[in-house]
Motif scaffolding. Sequence first.
Motif, mmCIF file in Angstrom:
data_model
loop_
_atom_site.group_PDB
_atom_site.id
_atom_site.type_symbol
_atom_site.label_atom_id
_atom_site.label_comp_id
_atom_site.label_asym_id
_atom_site.label_seq_id
_atom_site.Cartn_x
_atom_site.Cartn_y
_atom_site.Cartn_z
ATOM 1 N N LEU A 353 -8.946 59.388 -11.090
ATOM 2 C CA LEU A 353 -10.137 58.948 -11.980
ATOM 3 C C LEU A 353 -11.209 58.741 -10.871
ATOM 4 C CD1 LEU A 353 -9.893 56.557 -14.812
ATOM 5 C CD2 LEU A 353 -11.669 56.218 -13.240
ATOM 6 N N ASN A 354 -12.339 59.440 -11.120
ATOM 7 C CA ASN A 354 -13.561 59.325 -10.432
ATOM 8 C C ASN A 354 -14.758 58.347 -11.191
ATOM 9 O OD1 ASN A 354 -13.085 61.410 -8.159
ATOM 10 N ND2 ASN A 354 -12.730 62.624 -9.925
ATOM 11 N N LEU A 355 -14.969 57.504 -10.194
ATOM 12 C CA LEU A 355 -15.919 56.469 -10.823
ATOM 13 C C LEU A 355 -17.175 56.355 -9.840
ATOM 14 C CD1 LEU A 355 -15.215 52.965 -11.923
ATOM 15 C CD2 LEU A 355 -17.182 53.429 -10.675
ATOM 16 N N GLU A 356 -18.442 57.020 -10.576
ATOM 17 C CA GLU A 356 -19.670 57.040 -9.589
ATOM 18 C C GLU A 356 -20.402 55.884 -10.023
ATOM 19 O OE1 GLU A 356 -23.315 60.179 -8.702
ATOM 20 O OE2 GLU A 356 -21.803 60.609 -10.294
ATOM 21 N N VAL A 357 -20.803 55.127 -8.782
ATOM 22 C CA VAL A 357 -21.701 53.772 -8.948
ATOM 23 C C VAL A 357 -23.082 54.228 -8.604
ATOM 24 C CG1 VAL A 357 -21.874 51.425 -7.997
ATOM 25 C CG2 VAL A 357 -19.509 52.437 -8.345
ATOM 26 N N LYS A 358 -23.964 53.588 -9.424
ATOM 27 C CA LYS A 358 -25.354 54.043 -9.210
ATOM 28 C C LYS A 358 -26.065 52.818 -8.723
ATOM 29 C CE LYS A 358 -25.391 58.156 -12.013
ATOM 30 N NZ LYS A 358 -25.974 59.156 -13.167
ATOM 31 N N ASP A 359 -25.681 51.566 -9.223
ATOM 32 C CA ASP A 359 -26.311 50.415 -8.947
ATOM 33 C C ASP A 359 -25.392 49.574 -8.103
ATOM 34 O OD1 ASP A 359 -27.736 48.065 -9.045
ATOM 35 O OD2 ASP A 359 -28.114 48.054 -11.308
ATOM 36 N N LYS A 361 -25.334 46.466 -8.065
ATOM 37 C CA LYS A 361 -24.883 45.033 -8.637
ATOM 38 C C LYS A 361 -23.691 45.233 -9.791
ATOM 39 C CE LYS A 361 -29.714 43.561 -9.212
ATOM 40 N NZ LYS A 361 -30.692 43.116 -10.348
ATOM 41 N N GLN A 362 -23.208 46.673 -9.862
ATOM 42 C CA GLN A 362 -21.956 46.815 -10.545
ATOM 43 C C GLN A 362 -20.881 46.224 -10.016
ATOM 44 O OE1 GLN A 362 -22.142 50.942 -11.644
ATOM 45 N NE2 GLN A 362 -24.025 50.726 -12.816
ATOM 46 N N GLN A 363 -19.778 46.018 -10.800
ATOM 47 C CA GLN A 363 -18.435 45.650 -10.356
ATOM 48 C C GLN A 363 -17.395 46.550 -11.152
ATOM 49 O OE1 GLN A 363 -18.042 40.973 -10.438
ATOM 50 N NE2 GLN A 363 -19.835 41.468 -11.751
ATOM 51 N N ALA A 364 -16.131 46.495 -10.292
ATOM 52 C CA ALA A 364 -15.232 47.342 -11.044
ATOM 53 C C ALA A 364 -13.944 46.244 -11.052
ATOM 54 C CB ALA A 364 -14.651 48.565 -10.116
ATOM 55 N N TYR A 365 -13.235 46.593 -12.573
ATOM 56 C CA TYR A 365 -12.221 45.837 -12.672
ATOM 57 C C TYR A 365 -11.047 46.723 -13.254
ATOM 58 C CZ TYR A 365 -9.041 42.258 -15.013
ATOM 59 O OH TYR A 365 -7.760 41.660 -15.446
ATOM 60 N N ILE A 366 -10.029 46.964 -12.304
ATOM 61 C CA ILE A 366 -8.985 47.849 -12.594
ATOM 62 C C ILE A 366 -7.581 46.972 -13.031
ATOM 63 C CG2 ILE A 366 -7.595 49.731 -11.703
ATOM 64 C CD1 ILE A 366 -9.826 50.047 -9.531
ATOM 65 N N TYR A 367 -7.158 47.066 -14.233
ATOM 66 C CA TYR A 367 -6.322 46.544 -14.709
ATOM 67 C C TYR A 367 -4.985 47.202 -15.296
ATOM 68 C CZ TYR A 367 -3.850 43.264 -18.170
ATOM 69 O OH TYR A 367 -2.972 42.620 -18.660
ATOM 70 N N ASN A 368 -3.732 46.852 -15.181
ATOM 71 C CA ASN A 368 -2.675 47.271 -15.777
ATOM 72 C C ASN A 368 -2.593 48.709 -15.547
ATOM 73 O OD1 ASN A 368 -0.125 46.837 -17.178
ATOM 74 N ND2 ASN A 368 -0.927 47.457 -19.144
ATOM 75 N N CYS A 369 -2.704 49.442 -14.584
ATOM 76 C CA CYS A 369 -2.606 51.019 -14.248
ATOM 77 C C CYS A 369 -1.073 50.978 -13.244
ATOM 78 C CB CYS A 369 -3.705 51.305 -13.473
ATOM 79 S SG CYS A 369 -5.219 51.136 -14.349
ATOM 80 N N GLU A 370 -0.800 52.103 -13.618
ATOM 81 C CA GLU A 370 0.674 52.576 -12.886
ATOM 82 C C GLU A 370 0.402 54.120 -12.367
ATOM 83 O OE1 GLU A 370 5.188 52.477 -13.623
ATOM 84 O OE2 GLU A 370 4.134 51.754 -15.177
ATOM 85 N N GLY A 371 0.848 54.294 -11.139
ATOM 86 C CA GLY A 371 0.824 55.683 -10.609
ATOM 87 C C GLY A 371 -0.534 56.361 -10.502
ATOM 88 N N ALA A 372 -1.637 55.678 -10.774
ATOM 89 C CA ALA A 372 -2.857 56.210 -10.868
ATOM 90 C C ALA A 372 -3.796 56.190 -9.487
ATOM 91 C CB ALA A 372 -4.047 55.646 -11.943
ATOM 92 N N VAL A 374 -7.735 55.751 -8.173
ATOM 93 C CA VAL A 374 -9.194 55.304 -8.568
ATOM 94 C C VAL A 374 -9.871 55.894 -7.398
ATOM 95 C CG1 VAL A 374 -10.655 53.919 -9.694
ATOM 96 C CG2 VAL A 374 -8.268 53.976 -10.301
ATOM 97 N N GLN A 375 -11.013 56.736 -7.594
ATOM 98 C CA GLN A 375 -11.759 56.950 -6.284
ATOM 99 C C GLN A 375 -13.231 56.642 -6.917
ATOM 100 O OE1 GLN A 375 -11.451 60.767 -4.811
ATOM 101 N NE2 GLN A 375 -13.069 60.663 -3.241
ATOM 102 N N ILE A 376 -13.833 55.589 -6.030
ATOM 103 C CA ILE A 376 -14.987 55.037 -6.318
ATOM 104 C C ILE A 376 -16.285 55.633 -5.354
ATOM 105 C CG2 ILE A 376 -16.514 52.939 -6.769
ATOM 106 C CD1 ILE A 376 -13.816 51.635 -7.388
ATOM 107 N N ASN A 392 -3.358 53.870 -6.032
ATOM 108 C CA ASN A 392 -4.269 53.965 -5.006
ATOM 109 C C ASN A 392 -5.755 53.900 -5.311
ATOM 110 O OD1 ASN A 392 -1.693 55.077 -3.407
ATOM 111 N ND2 ASN A 392 -2.088 57.016 -4.703
ATOM 112 N N LEU A 393 -6.523 53.158 -4.564
ATOM 113 C CA LEU A 393 -7.752 52.908 -4.515
ATOM 114 C C LEU A 393 -8.651 53.533 -3.107
ATOM 115 C CD1 LEU A 393 -10.119 51.537 -6.111
ATOM 116 C CD2 LEU A 393 -9.485 49.284 -4.673
ATOM 117 N N VAL A 394 -9.466 54.293 -3.375
ATOM 118 C CA VAL A 394 -10.195 54.785 -2.395
ATOM 119 C C VAL A 394 -11.836 54.534 -2.927
ATOM 120 C CG1 VAL A 394 -11.029 56.773 -1.098
ATOM 121 C CG2 VAL A 394 -8.627 56.578 -2.024
#
Length: 489
Positions: A353-359, A361-372, A374-376, A392-394
Motif C-alpha cells: 500500500l503506497n501512501l504519498e504525503v504532501k504536507d 503536518k499530516q500523520q499516519a495511523y495504521i491499525y489492525n493490519c496483517e501481512g501488509a 505500507v510504504q510512505i 512491514n512499514l517503510v
Amino acid sequence: MSKEELAPLAGLLDQIQTRLAALEGQAGIESPPARAVTPAAAAAAESDEIHPALLAYDEHVTRTVIPFADACDALEGLGETGTNIKATWAGVRTIIVIGTKCKKPADVPAALSPHLKPTQDAIGKIRSARLDRKFDWHVKAIMEMLQSVSWVVMSAPPAPTSFVKETVGSTDFWANKIRKEYKGKDDKQIEFCDKSKALILDLAAYVKEYHLSGLSWNPRGVELSDSAVADVTASASAPAPAVAPATKVGGGGMADIMGELAKKRTGDGSSAATGLKKVSRDQQTWRKEFKKEPLDAGLAKKAAATPAGAAPPAAGGVKSPKARGPPIFEYRDRGFKWCVENQTKDTNPNGVLNLEVKDPKQQAYIYNCEGATVQITGKIKSIILDTCTRCNLVFDTAISACEIVNCKSVQIQVKKTCPSFSIDKTDGCLVYLSKESIPITTFVTSKSSEMNVSWPDENDEMKEAPIPEQFQHKLVNGSISSDVSDLYH
C-alpha cells in the motif's frame, strides 16, 4: 445460610422431587400432587429473584462507571462520550442477564453477536465523534479501556480477568500523557485518568469473582433463541430495584426438606425410594476401574468416528478466524490524519500500500493490519502502528516519532531520519536505521520483547543488535540505580 446460598440446593431438590414423583407413578404409589414442583414452576419462582452476579454488576456500575461518565461530562469537549459509556455498560448488562437465564450455546461469540449490537453501536459513536484535536489522547485512552468489555465473549485460557487487567497498561499509555500535560493545571483532567483506571480494576475484580472462566451461564435455563431472549431481556433495560426476593417453594431449609420427604411416606410405610433398584458395585461405571481403556482401542474408536477424508480436529478445539472489518485507506481533515485499517497482503496490488504525503503536518495511523506492507513517501509528522501482525512499514522521514503499540512480528525501515521510536506491548520488532538516522534516533520501550535494531557500519555492512529487555537494579544512596543485564555485554 442465606437464601441466595440455598438457592442452588433448593433447585436441585426440586428436580429430585419431580423425578421421584415420576418413579412413584410407574410403581403405582400414590403421592400428593399438590406438593409436586415442576421445573417450569421452579423457573417461574427463580425469575422473581435477582442473580448475585447481576446485583454485583449493578454495584460495579454505580461504583465506577457512573463516576467515570460524570468525569467525561465534566470535560465539555468530550460531548456525549459519558452517555455512550453508560450505554456500553448497559449493553453488557443485557448479556449478563442472558447468561443468568439461558443455557450455554455451543458457539458463544456467534450466539451473542446479535445481542452485542447496542454495545457496538455505543462504542462506534465514541470512535466516530468529531471532537477537538486536544482530546485525541482522551479518545485513545477510552478506546483502549473499552477493549475490556470483550470479556463477555471470552473463555479461559486465558482468564477473562487477565485480559481486562491488560488494558490498564494500554490505557495508561495515553492517560499518562494527559497527566503530564495537565498536572497542576486542571484537576478534572487528572480525575478523568484516575477514574478510568479505577473502572478497569473494579471490572477485573468483578469478572474474577463471578465470571472466572468466562461468562457464567445457567445450566437449567432456557435455550438461547430469539423468542427466549426476547422474554429474558425484557427486564434487562434497567437495573432492577432492590426488593426482597419472592418466597421459593421448597426452599425453607433442612427442616422443610425433611418434612417434604416425610410427606412422601405412605400408610403402609413405603417411602419415596421404595421400589428403586439397588446399584451393585459392578454396575457403578463411574469408578476408575471401569474407565481404563487401552490406548490402541481409544485411537481405534476415534478413527472410526471420524468421517473418511475429514481432517482431525486441532488440539484445543477449532478456533474461528478473528473478525476483521472492511479495509480502510482514507485521509481525514480532522487531525490531518491518514487512516489505514484492516489491510492485508491481498487487499493491495503486490501486497504493498503506497501512501504519498504532501504536507508535513499530516500523520499516519495504521491499525489492525496483517501481512501488509505500507510504504510512505515524503516527510510526515508522526506514525502510529497499532495492533498489527507480520506487517512491514517503510518511510522516508518522520519529524516527531514512530510509535509501535500492541504489535507482533513487525519490521520498520527508515530511509532518512526519525528522531524517536516508541515501542509498547509489542512482541517481535525489527527496526532498520539509515546512516543519517543513527546519531539522532532514540528508543523508548515498555512491556515489549524480541526487539532488534539493524544499521549499516562504515563498510555498508548491516549489523544487528538486540534492545535490552533485562536489567539489574540496585539501591544506591537511597535511590534506584539500573544497569543493563550482563547478557547484553
